[in-house]
Design a protein around this motif. Sequence first.
Motif, PDB file in Angstrom:
ATOM      1  N   SER A   8      -0.483  -3.721   5.597  1.00 58.21           N
ATOM      2  CA  SER A   8       0.387  -2.910   4.753  1.00 58.21           C
ATOM      3  C   SER A   8      -0.004  -1.436   4.835  1.00 58.21           C
ATOM      4  N   GLN A   9      -1.313  -1.178   4.870  1.00 64.93           N
ATOM      5  CA  GLN A   9      -1.780   0.199   5.006  1.00 64.93           C
ATOM      6  C   GLN A   9      -1.302   0.801   6.324  1.00 64.93           C
ATOM      7  N   LYS A  10      -1.375   0.020   7.403  1.00 66.87           N
ATOM      8  CA  LYS A  10      -0.961   0.518   8.716  1.00 66.87           C
ATOM      9  C   LYS A  10       0.558   0.693   8.799  1.00 66.87           C
ATOM     10  N   ILE A  54      -3.466  -6.612   3.296  1.00 72.34           N
ATOM     11  CA  ILE A  54      -3.652  -5.247   2.797  1.00 72.34           C
ATOM     12  C   ILE A  54      -3.810  -4.278   3.969  1.00 72.34           C
ATOM     13  N   HIS A  55      -4.615  -4.675   4.948  1.00 68.99           N
ATOM     14  CA  HIS A  55      -4.840  -3.825   6.121  1.00 68.99           C
ATOM     15  C   HIS A  55      -3.518  -3.553   6.844  1.00 68.99           C
ATOM     16  N   TRP A  66       0.855  -1.193   0.000  1.00 70.12           N
ATOM     17  CA  TRP A  66       0.000   0.000   0.000  1.00 70.12           C
ATOM     18  C   TRP A  66       0.892   1.244   0.000  1.00 70.12           C
ATOM     19  N   GLN A  67       0.812   2.006  -1.072  1.00 66.90           N
ATOM     20  CA  GLN A  67       1.567   3.244  -1.199  1.00 66.90           C
ATOM     21  C   GLN A  67       0.591   4.413  -1.388  1.00 66.90           C
ATOM     22  N   ASP A  68       1.121   5.631  -1.272  1.00 66.38           N
ATOM     23  CA  ASP A  68       0.255   6.801  -1.394  1.00 66.38           C
ATOM     24  C   ASP A  68      -0.420   6.881  -2.755  1.00 66.38           C
ATOM     25  N   GLY A  99       2.741   0.946   6.237  1.00 62.86           N
ATOM     26  CA  GLY A  99       3.395   1.710   5.183  1.00 62.86           C
ATOM     27  C   GLY A  99       4.505   0.922   4.523  1.00 62.86           C
ATOM     28  N   LEU A 158      -2.369   0.831  -4.559  1.00 65.85           N
ATOM     29  CA  LEU A 158      -2.130  -0.470  -3.935  1.00 65.85           C
ATOM     30  C   LEU A 158      -1.697  -1.472  -4.994  1.00 65.85           C
ATOM     31  N   PHE A 216     -11.898  -1.886   0.616  1.00 64.26           N
ATOM     32  CA  PHE A 216     -11.111  -0.741   1.072  1.00 64.26           C
ATOM     33  C   PHE A 216     -11.551   0.562   0.421  1.00 64.26           C
ATOM     34  N   LEU A 270     -11.616   1.742  -2.601  1.00 67.73           N
ATOM     35  CA  LEU A 270     -10.642   2.318  -3.511  1.00 67.73           C
ATOM     36  C   LEU A 270     -11.152   2.217  -4.938  1.00 67.73           C
TER      37      LEU A 270
END
Length: 565
Positions: free
Chosen positions: A86-88, A83-84, A26-28, A90, A31, A51, A53
């Motif tokens: 990775s979002q947390k 995914i969750h 997960w990047q800015d 970074g 994903l 998510f 998106l």
Amino acid sequence: MIVEAEYRTQVQTHVPMETHGIVADWQDDGLTIYASTQHTHSVRDEAAEYFDLPKSKIRVISDFTGGGFGAKYGINNFGLLAIHLSQKAGAPVRMMLDRREEHVSAGNRPNSLQRVRIGAKQDGTLTAIDVISWGSGGIAGGAGIGFCYNALYPCPNMRTEQYDVFTNAGPCAAFRAPGQVQGIFSLEQAMDELADRLQLDPLILRDRIDTKPTDDMLARAHERKVAAERFGWSRRRPPNADAGPIKRGIGMAQAQWVYVVSPPTTVEVRVADDGSVSVYNSTQDVGTGTRTVLAQVVAEEFGLNAEDIGVFIGDTRFPWGPPSGGSRVTASVTAPARNAAYAAARDLAARLAPLFDDADPDDIFFADGKVGVRGKEGAARPLKDAAKEAKFGEISKLAKRHDDYEGFAVPGELSISRHGLGGVQFAEVAVDVETGVVKVERIVAASDCGRPINPKLVESQVIGGIIQGVSYAIYEDRIMDAASGHQLNANVDQYKMVGSRETPAIEVLLMEQIGAQSSTDARGIAEASNVATSAAIANAFYNATGKRIRTLPMNPANVLATLSA
């Protein structure tokens, strides 16, 4: 004449060589997901939904998938968790199921209890079929016995009832011809028993009753004849003919599956100004050789070798591709690949025509890596040299998988053709009546496959289906603890599968069935090759021992119980 019996099949887990797994990054700016999957787009679409998106912000990549057999659709709970996290965090997060987790949570072929009654006249004509089945897909539905009873043999009076029984166990999932394997195990044994009661050769009975006016019926009639001759069916003896503890027998069974296509499939073909050609589609390769068949189809239009074509698949940034399920990939991707390649080749011909004294583009040909004008073959020149001189930049053509020329019997995202798939398998077994050990010694399989783009790959698919069918018939069995609901053999040691020493001699007869339904007429083969195996082995068991084995797997415990009954 009424044949009535009860049949039981066990739970089979998928056990792909590569377990379920995912890497989420997960990047800015979006994903990226690397997944072992049978459908890149189902992973993307589920991630987008959960998510919130836009799909344009999610990229799913699957360079290769180490098997799936139906269980690797969607993103699954562990994928959402990755995914969750990775979002947390970074940072990229990888999750792979271990072998136990793969057994208990990733899916299975449900078990079944089937009660079958079939009525027939003295000449074998079917008068009535009554089937009721129960099966458990654990916490999921879908534990039926397929549609074989309604689709294989015509019968004026038909009733089928199929029930799910929910249990505290892992969920079922699609598994190589879902339901058909269980259903054919009972149906083809019942037909064999009917032939025996009527004192008819099983082939003669099927010649009389396999009369639905479809292409797959005509194919099976031819397959029965050809495969019986190759197998040596004429040497079939009465049941239980051998003296001594080792008894040998032969049997046969038929397969039936649908020919399905995913019409949204779109393929892009590009030609660069150095004469190189590439093809793009987001479908994934689960070990069946999708890259190879795409390269072959495109190469033919440009007079190149398959290894000259750049094949780029398994990425949702490419045009929409079909899931690897239902034996649909080759049928879905090869026709638009050929159509896009044809359009690109004709565009290229128009751009190269000025280099040949403004020849008519329709006279431009491509062959052996060269381009030239018909009638002036001696002046042909290397394609890469001509393309560089033409300086056209890049050519890009898209083509979609159109309807079959006759239209689909059931249209939709998963379209079912008016033409079906069939197959016939003959098996030879040896049964040790003292130990209960069954050894499958030989199988001859005749399979209709449309137009085989790569016969070696098609043959490999059939062989793989048979091996999986032998494993299901003789060895595989999920053992559950009734008190705790835990699987006791969630590994690859106690969960016995066929190995090299148990694999029979296999001969594959490919029967081209040209239905003229698309620009390639390619069809799938994976499901049909797995359907008939266990029933053919069971019928061979009866010929060897004179006893009907109606419970799978045919392990020593079930065999000895059958022989002593």
